[in-house]
Design an enzyme around this catalytic site. Structure first.
Site, mmCIF file in Angstrom:
data_model
loop_
_atom_site.group_PDB
_atom_site.id
_atom_site.type_symbol
_atom_site.label_atom_id
_atom_site.label_comp_id
_atom_site.label_asym_id
_atom_site.label_seq_id
_atom_site.Cartn_x
_atom_site.Cartn_y
_atom_site.Cartn_z
ATOM 1 N N LEU A 1 0.863 -1.178 0.000
ATOM 2 C CA LEU A 1 0.000 0.000 0.000
ATOM 3 C C LEU A 1 0.905 1.235 0.000
ATOM 4 O O LEU A 1 1.610 1.501 0.969
ATOM 5 C CB LEU A 1 -0.904 -0.022 1.240
ATOM 6 C CG LEU A 1 -1.760 -1.298 1.381
ATOM 7 C CD1 LEU A 1 -2.493 -1.315 2.705
ATOM 8 C CD2 LEU A 1 -2.739 -1.436 0.213
ATOM 9 N N ASN A 2 0.900 1.955 -1.125
ATOM 10 C CA ASN A 2 1.890 3.009 -1.362
ATOM 11 C C ASN A 2 1.209 4.347 -1.674
ATOM 12 O O ASN A 2 1.691 5.118 -2.476
ATOM 13 C CB ASN A 2 2.804 2.581 -2.529
ATOM 14 C CG ASN A 2 3.946 3.554 -2.780
ATOM 15 O OD1 ASN A 2 4.618 3.977 -1.857
ATOM 16 N ND2 ASN A 2 4.141 3.930 -4.034
ATOM 17 N N GLY B 1 0.479 6.803 0.570
ATOM 18 C CA GLY B 1 0.691 7.872 1.547
ATOM 19 C C GLY B 1 1.874 8.772 1.231
ATOM 20 O O GLY B 1 2.872 8.339 0.652
ATOM 21 N N LYS C 1 5.838 8.639 0.848
ATOM 22 C CA LYS C 1 6.530 8.236 2.074
ATOM 23 C C LYS C 1 7.546 7.129 1.787
ATOM 24 O O LYS C 1 8.580 7.015 2.440
ATOM 25 C CB LYS C 1 5.501 7.758 3.099
ATOM 26 C CG LYS C 1 6.121 7.462 4.454
ATOM 27 C CD LYS C 1 5.082 7.095 5.481
ATOM 28 C CE LYS C 1 5.751 6.858 6.825
ATOM 29 N NZ LYS C 1 4.786 6.423 7.839
ATOM 30 N N ILE D 1 3.504 -0.206 3.179
ATOM 31 C CA ILE D 1 4.916 -0.146 2.758
ATOM 32 C C ILE D 1 5.816 0.339 3.895
ATOM 33 O O ILE D 1 7.008 0.065 3.904
ATOM 34 C CB ILE D 1 5.099 0.706 1.479
ATOM 35 C CG1 ILE D 1 6.450 0.378 0.817
ATOM 36 C CG2 ILE D 1 4.961 2.196 1.762
ATOM 37 C CD1 ILE D 1 6.524 0.552 -0.653
ATOM 38 N N ASP D 2 5.234 1.022 4.885
ATOM 39 C CA ASP D 2 6.073 1.515 5.992
ATOM 40 C C ASP D 2 6.180 0.520 7.149
ATOM 41 O O ASP D 2 6.761 0.829 8.184
ATOM 42 C CB ASP D 2 5.583 2.881 6.489
ATOM 43 C CG ASP D 2 4.192 2.838 7.108
ATOM 44 O OD1 ASP D 2 3.618 1.733 7.245
ATOM 45 O OD2 ASP D 2 3.660 3.915 7.453
ATOM 46 N N LYS E 1 6.153 5.319 11.574
ATOM 47 C CA LYS E 1 5.183 6.418 11.431
ATOM 48 C C LYS E 1 5.781 7.751 11.872
ATOM 49 O O LYS E 1 5.291 8.805 11.492
ATOM 50 C CB LYS E 1 3.937 6.140 12.293
ATOM 51 C CG LYS E 1 3.232 4.827 12.013
ATOM 52 C CD LYS E 1 2.505 4.853 10.693
ATOM 53 C CE LYS E 1 1.741 3.565 10.419
ATOM 54 N NZ LYS E 1 1.291 3.464 9.030
#
Length: 510
Positions: free
Chosen positions: A108-109, A111, A122, A247-248, A398
């Protein structure tokens, strides 16, 4: 109850239904107007997006009160939450390569890095040895493909905020052994909270128009993946499952034991969805949890909890696990459920203020965004399971406090994967709380001449104007507080063990 009460209730219901229809009709008219402001490909994409939005808006208007009845909530049965240790103990068959060839990794990219003071996606923030989130992901999958001689593709779900920048960056991976695909999340119009109409005047993203639109949460993955044509393409290539994660989250690597567990379920009980959960700590009290509801596994988020039960939801004793958002999902099931319009994910109403300048308290227009969460669809899939995984599979970055942990010697890096250093005597990560002077990545980096040794650290709090020299060592509990107007420079080579440092400390060069 009197007949008059009955009539007034019926009259109110009729009035509310008329109001709903009025709002829905007005919304449809406005969306049609917006479509006339574009043509060609842009119009076609927006048409598909608007179909999904209309469906979400229709459901939003139907919602009456909380989406869960608290009395019907039960702890999930033990046979539906499988302990990771037991799965690992089964070992791996020789056919693990065949299973890998049926897998697709989705990140999921969507952000931006704005909360950490960065421009652009991000995923391009450097997190370790000059490697970005995206670099680490590519290295992990390339390592899998080379080790097992397989083809596990990487798919990035971008948003209109990240797509252009991400595509430019992807060019640097052309010679890596990993096939990379992208698709875009939908683009939905923000809604005026009062009128319940879109705030956008046209489909443009130029100037101030960009903030009239939003990507509708990661629950949109099912529709946008399907609409992109990529879902059908991957099914045609023999792929069966996706492993989805943020992804983070640096702990979200492909786990061969979970993959094998997924692939070896009995034919009549073929598992279509696995959610990785992990034990809650006091830091995770707001995280969504798995419950049993109407004989189905279901994700319960804090936003769905009636106010009277919020403390109960946050309790570590009643709800012991939370969702890591590492998910293993059947591609064929996504196709089936999307075509049947059977996902039925709870709507998250996200209030925002549009047009307010940074630091301003007043002004701006109250708008709402209608969103959904990818894990909320678990109840629609057959034979869904939870797997209780070690905390190491949940390592999100985060904040700059998280960044300090992953940049430190607490972790070692191998083929794109971070693992806790064997030199650390206990497996838990230290609690790190850096003050506002460290929020932006650029400021954070200028305050450390080198990242301190943190192998024996339990707790670190830093507040105010503080800098760290080279080769500093932090052990036990360390609290450093520079009062307003003061500055503290921790000298090179300093060893701080169970220390409180406050006031003013400047080390001046002679």
């Amino acid at each position: 109850m009197s007949v008059l009460d009955d009539l007034s209730k019926a009259g109110m219901a009729e009035f509310q239904e008329k109001l709903r229809l009025q709002h829905e009709t007005s919304m449809h008219i406005e969306l049609e107007k917006l479509l006339t402001t574009a043509n060609g490909a842009e119009q076609e994409i927006s048409k598909k997006d608007f179909e999904g939005f209309k469906n979400l808006f229709h459901r939003f208007l139907q919602v009456k009160g909380p989406s869960v009845n608290w009395g019907k909530i039960h702890k999930p049965p033990e046979d539906l939450i499988h302990p990771y240790d037991k799965i690992k103990a089964q070992g791996l068959p020789d056919s693990v390569a065949a299973s890998l060839n049926k897998l697709v990794v989705v990140k999921l990219n969507g952000g931006l890095g704005t909360s950490m003071g960065c421009k652009g996606p991000k995923s391009v923030i450097s997190v370790r040895n000059e490697n970005t989130f995206l670099d680490l992901t590519v290295h992990q999958i390339e390592h899998l493909n080379k080790t097992f001689n397989v083809d596990v593709p990487l798919v990035l779900m971008n948003s209109f905020n990240t797509d252009e920048d991400t595509k430019k960056i992807l060019q640097k991976y052309t010679h890596h052994r990993v096939n990379i695909h992208t698709f875009n999340q939908s683009r939905y119009p923000r809604i005026n909270k009062e009128s319940l109409l879109p705030v956008a005047k046209d489909l443009g993203m130029h100037g101030d128009h960009g903030d009239a639109w939003y990507p509708p949460g990661h629950g949109d993955i099912y529709a946008s993946f399907y609409n992109s044509g990529l879902l059908d393409q991957l099914i045609a290539e023999g792929k069966e499952y996706i492993f989805v994660s943020n992804i983070d989250n640096l702990g979200a690597t492909v786990d061969l034991f979970i993959l094998n567990h997924l692939m070896t379920q009995p034919k009549d009980k073929r598992c279509e969805f696995i959610m990785e959960v992990t034990d809650k700590t006091r830091a995770d009290v707001k995280g969504g949890t798995l419950i049993q509801y109407d004989d189905k596994l279901r994700l319960l988020e804090i936003a769905q909890v009636p106010k009277a039960h919020v403390d109960e939801f946050k309790s570590v004793t009643k709800f012991k696990i939370f969702n890591t958002n590492n998910l293993w999902i059947s591609l064929a099931a996504i196709k089936r459920l999307h075509e049947q319009n059977a996902m039925d994910m709870e709507i998250i109403v996200n209030p925002k203020v549009r047009g307010r300048g940074e630091g301003e308290r007043d002004g701006g227009l109250n708008v709402i965004q209608l969103e959904t969460a990818v894990g909320a669809a678990i109840k629609a899939f057959d034979n869904a399971l939870g797997v209780n995984v070690p905390r190491s599979r949940f390592l999100p970055v985060k904040t700059s406090s998280d960044l300090l942990l992953v940049m430190s010697n607490l972790y070692s890096l191998d083929a794109g994967s971070l693992t806790m250093s064997k030199k650390r005597e206990f497996p838990s990560t230290p609690h790190v709380k850096l003050g506002s002077s460290f929020t932006k990545v650029h400021d954070f980096l200028t305050r450390f001449e080198s990242i301190p040794d943190m192998l024996e650290l339990d707790h670190l709090t830093v507040s105010g104007d503080v800098t760290f020299g080279k080769n500093v060592s932090l052990k036990g509990t360390v609290i450093i507080i520079a009062n307003h107007g003061d500055r503290i420079d921790i000298p090179a080579g300093a060893v701080l063990e169970n220390k409180i440092v406050s006031g003013n400390l400047r080390i001046l060069d002679h």
